[in-house]
Design a protein around this motif. Structure first.
Motif, PDB file in Angstrom:
ATOM      1  N   LEU A   1       7.466-130.010 -48.500  1.00  0.00           N
ATOM      2  CA  LEU A   1       8.153-128.438 -48.959  1.00  0.00           C
ATOM      3  C   LEU A   1       9.270-128.296 -47.765  1.00  0.00           C
ATOM      4  O   LEU A   1      10.209-127.823 -48.858  1.00  0.00           O
ATOM      5  CB  LEU A   1       6.683-127.734 -48.362  1.00  0.00           C
ATOM      6  CG  LEU A   1       6.125-127.154 -49.388  1.00  0.00           C
ATOM      7  CD1 LEU A   1       5.068-126.355 -48.457  1.00  0.00           C
ATOM      8  CD2 LEU A   1       6.386-126.716 -50.676  1.00  0.00           C
ATOM      9  N   HIS A   2       9.706-128.863 -46.235  1.00  0.00           N
ATOM     10  CA  HIS A   2      10.698-128.801 -45.334  1.00  0.00           C
ATOM     11  C   HIS A   2      11.598-129.173 -46.251  1.00  0.00           C
ATOM     12  O   HIS A   2      12.722-129.041 -46.954  1.00  0.00           O
ATOM     13  CB  HIS A   2      10.110-129.004 -44.848  1.00  0.00           C
ATOM     14  CG  HIS A   2      11.222-128.503 -43.641  1.00  0.00           C
ATOM     15  ND1 HIS A   2      12.582-129.447 -43.366  1.00  0.00           N
ATOM     16  CD2 HIS A   2      11.898-126.767 -43.115  1.00  0.00           C
ATOM     17  CE1 HIS A   2      13.576-128.939 -42.482  1.00  0.00           C
ATOM     18  NE2 HIS A   2      12.787-127.203 -42.129  1.00  0.00           N
ATOM     19  N   ALA A   3      11.676-131.006 -46.179  1.00  0.00           N
ATOM     20  CA  ALA A   3      12.533-131.831 -47.121  1.00  0.00           C
ATOM     21  C   ALA A   3      13.045-131.797 -48.698  1.00  0.00           C
ATOM     22  O   ALA A   3      13.976-131.507 -49.235  1.00  0.00           O
ATOM     23  CB  ALA A   3      11.511-133.124 -47.099  1.00  0.00           C
ATOM     24  N   ALA A   4      11.910-131.004 -49.597  1.00  0.00           N
ATOM     25  CA  ALA A   4      12.399-130.890 -50.135  1.00  0.00           C
ATOM     26  C   ALA A   4      13.598-129.993 -50.749  1.00  0.00           C
ATOM     27  O   ALA A   4      14.510-129.507 -51.288  1.00  0.00           O
ATOM     28  CB  ALA A   4      11.188-130.617 -51.672  1.00  0.00           C
ATOM     29  N   HIS A   5      13.146-128.593 -49.547  1.00  0.00           N
ATOM     30  CA  HIS A   5      14.182-127.610 -49.711  1.00  0.00           C
ATOM     31  C   HIS A   5      15.334-127.458 -49.145  1.00  0.00           C
ATOM     32  O   HIS A   5      15.879-126.992 -50.058  1.00  0.00           O
ATOM     33  CB  HIS A   5      13.539-126.332 -48.720  1.00  0.00           C
ATOM     34  CG  HIS A   5      13.854-124.837 -49.319  1.00  0.00           C
ATOM     35  ND1 HIS A   5      15.044-124.587 -49.119  1.00  0.00           N
ATOM     36  CD2 HIS A   5      13.036-124.335 -49.397  1.00  0.00           C
ATOM     37  CE1 HIS A   5      15.240-123.439 -49.393  1.00  0.00           C
ATOM     38  NE2 HIS A   5      13.674-123.106 -49.775  1.00  0.00           N
TER      39      HIS A   5
ATOM     40  N   HIS B   1      20.946-130.968 -46.600  1.00  0.00           N
ATOM     41  CA  HIS B   1      20.684-132.539 -45.870  1.00  0.00           C
ATOM     42  C   HIS B   1      19.390-133.185 -46.640  1.00  0.00           C
ATOM     43  O   HIS B   1      19.221-132.402 -47.232  1.00  0.00           O
ATOM     44  CB  HIS B   1      20.701-132.143 -44.848  1.00  0.00           C
ATOM     45  CG  HIS B   1      20.127-131.468 -44.211  1.00  0.00           C
ATOM     46  ND1 HIS B   1      18.625-131.602 -43.279  1.00  0.00           N
ATOM     47  CD2 HIS B   1      20.095-129.836 -43.911  1.00  0.00           C
ATOM     48  CE1 HIS B   1      17.709-130.660 -43.371  1.00  0.00           C
ATOM     49  NE2 HIS B   1      18.746-129.496 -43.786  1.00  0.00           N
ATOM     50  N   HIS B   2      19.752-134.339 -46.294  1.00  0.00           N
ATOM     51  CA  HIS B   2      18.654-134.867 -46.800  1.00  0.00           C
ATOM     52  C   HIS B   2      17.789-135.673 -45.610  1.00  0.00           C
ATOM     53  O   HIS B   2      18.511-136.707 -44.312  1.00  0.00           O
ATOM     54  CB  HIS B   2      18.600-135.938 -47.477  1.00  0.00           C
ATOM     55  CG  HIS B   2      20.081-136.035 -48.101  1.00  0.00           C
ATOM     56  ND1 HIS B   2      20.408-138.050 -47.727  1.00  0.00           N
ATOM     57  CD2 HIS B   2      21.527-135.695 -48.041  1.00  0.00           C
ATOM     58  CE1 HIS B   2      21.870-138.163 -48.183  1.00  0.00           C
ATOM     59  NE2 HIS B   2      22.426-136.648 -48.393  1.00  0.00           N
TER      60      HIS B   2
ATOM     61  N   HIS C   1      15.617-133.104 -41.599  1.00  0.00           N
ATOM     62  CA  HIS C   1      14.744-133.066 -42.879  1.00  0.00           C
ATOM     63  C   HIS C   1      13.440-132.804 -42.878  1.00  0.00           C
ATOM     64  O   HIS C   1      12.629-131.496 -43.494  1.00  0.00           O
ATOM     65  CB  HIS C   1      15.489-134.287 -42.958  1.00  0.00           C
ATOM     66  CG  HIS C   1      14.507-134.802 -44.222  1.00  0.00           C
ATOM     67  ND1 HIS C   1      13.870-135.540 -44.956  1.00  0.00           N
ATOM     68  CD2 HIS C   1      15.521-134.621 -45.911  1.00  0.00           C
ATOM     69  CE1 HIS C   1      13.428-135.822 -46.008  1.00  0.00           C
ATOM     70  NE2 HIS C   1      14.270-135.250 -46.948  1.00  0.00           N
ATOM     71  N   ARG C   2      12.704-132.811 -41.256  1.00  0.00           N
ATOM     72  CA  ARG C   2      11.131-132.230 -41.745  1.00  0.00           C
ATOM     73  C   ARG C   2      10.850-131.454 -40.168  1.00  0.00           C
ATOM     74  O   ARG C   2      12.214-131.853 -39.673  1.00  0.00           O
ATOM     75  CB  ARG C   2      10.546-133.063 -41.580  1.00  0.00           C
ATOM     76  CG  ARG C   2      10.511-134.577 -43.062  1.00  0.00           C
ATOM     77  CD  ARG C   2       9.824-135.720 -43.250  1.00  0.00           C
ATOM     78  NE  ARG C   2       9.325-136.681 -44.052  1.00  0.00           N
ATOM     79  CZ  ARG C   2       8.376-136.214 -45.045  1.00  0.00           C
ATOM     80  NH1 ARG C   2       8.104-135.574 -45.168  1.00  0.00           N
ATOM     81  NH2 ARG C   2       9.032-136.974 -46.386  1.00  0.00           N
ATOM     82  N   PRO C   3       9.562-130.670 -40.583  1.00  0.00           N
ATOM     83  CA  PRO C   3       9.697-129.985 -39.373  1.00  0.00           C
ATOM     84  C   PRO C   3       9.757-130.659 -37.968  1.00  0.00           C
ATOM     85  O   PRO C   3       9.041-131.603 -37.967  1.00  0.00           O
ATOM     86  CB  PRO C   3       8.285-129.311 -39.403  1.00  0.00           C
ATOM     87  CG  PRO C   3       8.498-129.506 -41.269  1.00  0.00           C
ATOM     88  CD  PRO C   3       8.886-130.686 -41.557  1.00  0.00           C
ATOM     89  N   LEU C   4       9.987-129.968 -36.781  1.00  0.00           N
ATOM     90  CA  LEU C   4       9.811-130.749 -35.354  1.00  0.00           C
ATOM     91  C   LEU C   4       8.818-129.708 -34.883  1.00  0.00           C
ATOM     92  O   LEU C   4       8.419-128.280 -35.089  1.00  0.00           O
ATOM     93  CB  LEU C   4      11.187-130.145 -34.391  1.00  0.00           C
ATOM     94  CG  LEU C   4      12.448-130.436 -35.345  1.00  0.00           C
ATOM     95  CD1 LEU C   4      13.915-130.289 -34.435  1.00  0.00           C
ATOM     96  CD2 LEU C   4      12.134-132.346 -34.388  1.00  0.00           C
ATOM     97  N   PRO C   5       8.197-130.319 -34.461  1.00  0.00           N
ATOM     98  CA  PRO C   5       6.981-129.835 -33.165  1.00  0.00           C
ATOM     99  C   PRO C   5       7.244-128.932 -32.329  1.00  0.00           C
ATOM    100  O   PRO C   5       8.706-129.644 -31.785  1.00  0.00           O
ATOM    101  CB  PRO C   5       5.823-131.046 -32.722  1.00  0.00           C
ATOM    102  CG  PRO C   5       7.040-132.243 -33.045  1.00  0.00           C
ATOM    103  CD  PRO C   5       8.116-131.446 -33.445  1.00  0.00           C
ATOM    104  N   LEU C   6       6.475-127.839 -31.886  1.00  0.00           N
ATOM    105  CA  LEU C   6       7.607-126.636 -31.373  1.00  0.00           C
ATOM    106  C   LEU C   6       6.634-127.391 -29.178  1.00  0.00           C
ATOM    107  O   LEU C   6       6.061-126.911 -28.502  1.00  0.00           O
ATOM    108  CB  LEU C   6       6.806-125.639 -30.610  1.00  0.00           C
ATOM    109  CG  LEU C   6       6.980-124.314 -30.297  1.00  0.00           C
ATOM    110  CD1 LEU C   6       8.891-124.644 -30.245  1.00  0.00           C
ATOM    111  CD2 LEU C   6       7.053-123.240 -30.005  1.00  0.00           C
TER     112      LEU C   6
END
Length: 290
Positions: free
Chosen positions: A34-38, A218-219, A140-145
């Motif tokens: 979902l994050h990458a597509a957004h 971005h991508h 591009h994709r979520p980062l771990p906290l």
């Protein structure tokens, strides 16, 4: 100003704008999808100025009008979508350090980020993830906290305690990107908290970008950016390509083919953008060295 559309959440229309069909239950993999597509399909943009930061109105502009927005609208709308899909998501105050806004800066509501909780994975046992679909650049994709260095594709990001306040965090961006970093707080915010900061910025430091239109997405390989008539394409493997767009047809083609946007005013908008861009006094506000 944009007219606020119907504010009911069109989940199918939103997912279609992201290039997705129905998505499965909350998971690390689906969140990354979902994050990458957004960030690939809904650009940061200031071609038009939305009236407010209401996430329902922002989601309507994304799903039905094919528009983007600034961080307040994009992250707010995405948080609404994620919540509806079953994710536990919270909104957080942040600040960006960039060539236009030096820093580091304490989280001051000039930006925001999302945290998604309860999705543990290898290397992230606490299961909290950092999301940001509102800057037009970055991960591009979520980062771990999780403090340390994280690689996403060819880009490297470092998460560490912020230099600005105890308990806050800092993401140092990849050195090849325009953004230098983002500082954010773990204290939660409400979307209503960003209404006044949005109006203050839109009437002040960001006003020049509403004159030109600033569009960025971005991508996996980098980012694309259009400020006024200047189009930049960055690919981590080959570097930057910068060119000036000189005609309405060229400008409108980039909006359509690169950013998936159809400007509200069409060619008339090009005339305004081009006229403003060719005035050195305005252009120098963005590029002081020019």
């Amino acid at each position: 100003m944009l007219t606020t559309p119907d504010v009911s959440l069109d989940i199918d229309g939103y997912l279609k704008r992201l290039g997705l069909g129905p998505v499965g239950a909350p998971s690390v993999e689906n969140l990354a999808l979902l994050h990458a597509a957004h960030v690939e399909n809904v650009p940061f943009q200031t071609l038009e100025r939305a009236d407010d930061v209401d996430p329902y109105a922002a989601a309507g502009r994304i799903a039905r009008a094919g528009l983007g927005g600034v961080c307040y609208q994009l992250n707010g709308a995405f948080s609404l979508l994620l919540d509806t899909l079953g994710y536990r998501v919270t909104l957080h105050s942040a600040a960006i350090e960039s060539g236009w806004a030096g820093g580091p800066v304490s989280p001051d509501d000039s930006h925001n980020v999302l945290l998604v909780h309860d999705l543990p994975a290898a290397g992230n046992p606490a299961g909290t993830w950092i999301l940001d679909v509102g800057s037009g650049e970055g991960f591009h994709r979520p980062l771990p906290l999780v403090a340390g260095t994280h690689r996403i594709g060819n880009a490297v990001y470092t998460l560490r305690p912020s230099d600005t306040a105890g308990g806050d965090w800092r993401i140092d961006y990849d050195p090849d990107e325009s953004c230098r970093g983002v500082d954010f707080t773990v204290r939660t915010s409400r979307w209503e908290d960003f209404g006044t900061p949005y109006r203050t910025l839109a009437d002040g430091p960001m006003a020049v970008f509403f004159l030109y239109g600033w569009i960025k997405r971005h991508h996996a390989e980098g980012f694309d950016e259009l400020i006024g008539c200047q189009f930049t394409r960055y690919r981590s493997a080959v570097g930057r390509e910068v060119r000036t767009l000189t005609s309405a047809d060229e400008w409108l083609a980039v909006l359509d083919e690169v950013f998936g946007l159809a400007p509200v005013e069409g060619a008339a908008q090009w005339e305004r953008v081009h006229a403003n861009w060719t005035q050195q006094s305005l252009r120098s506000l963005i590029y002081p060295e020019s």
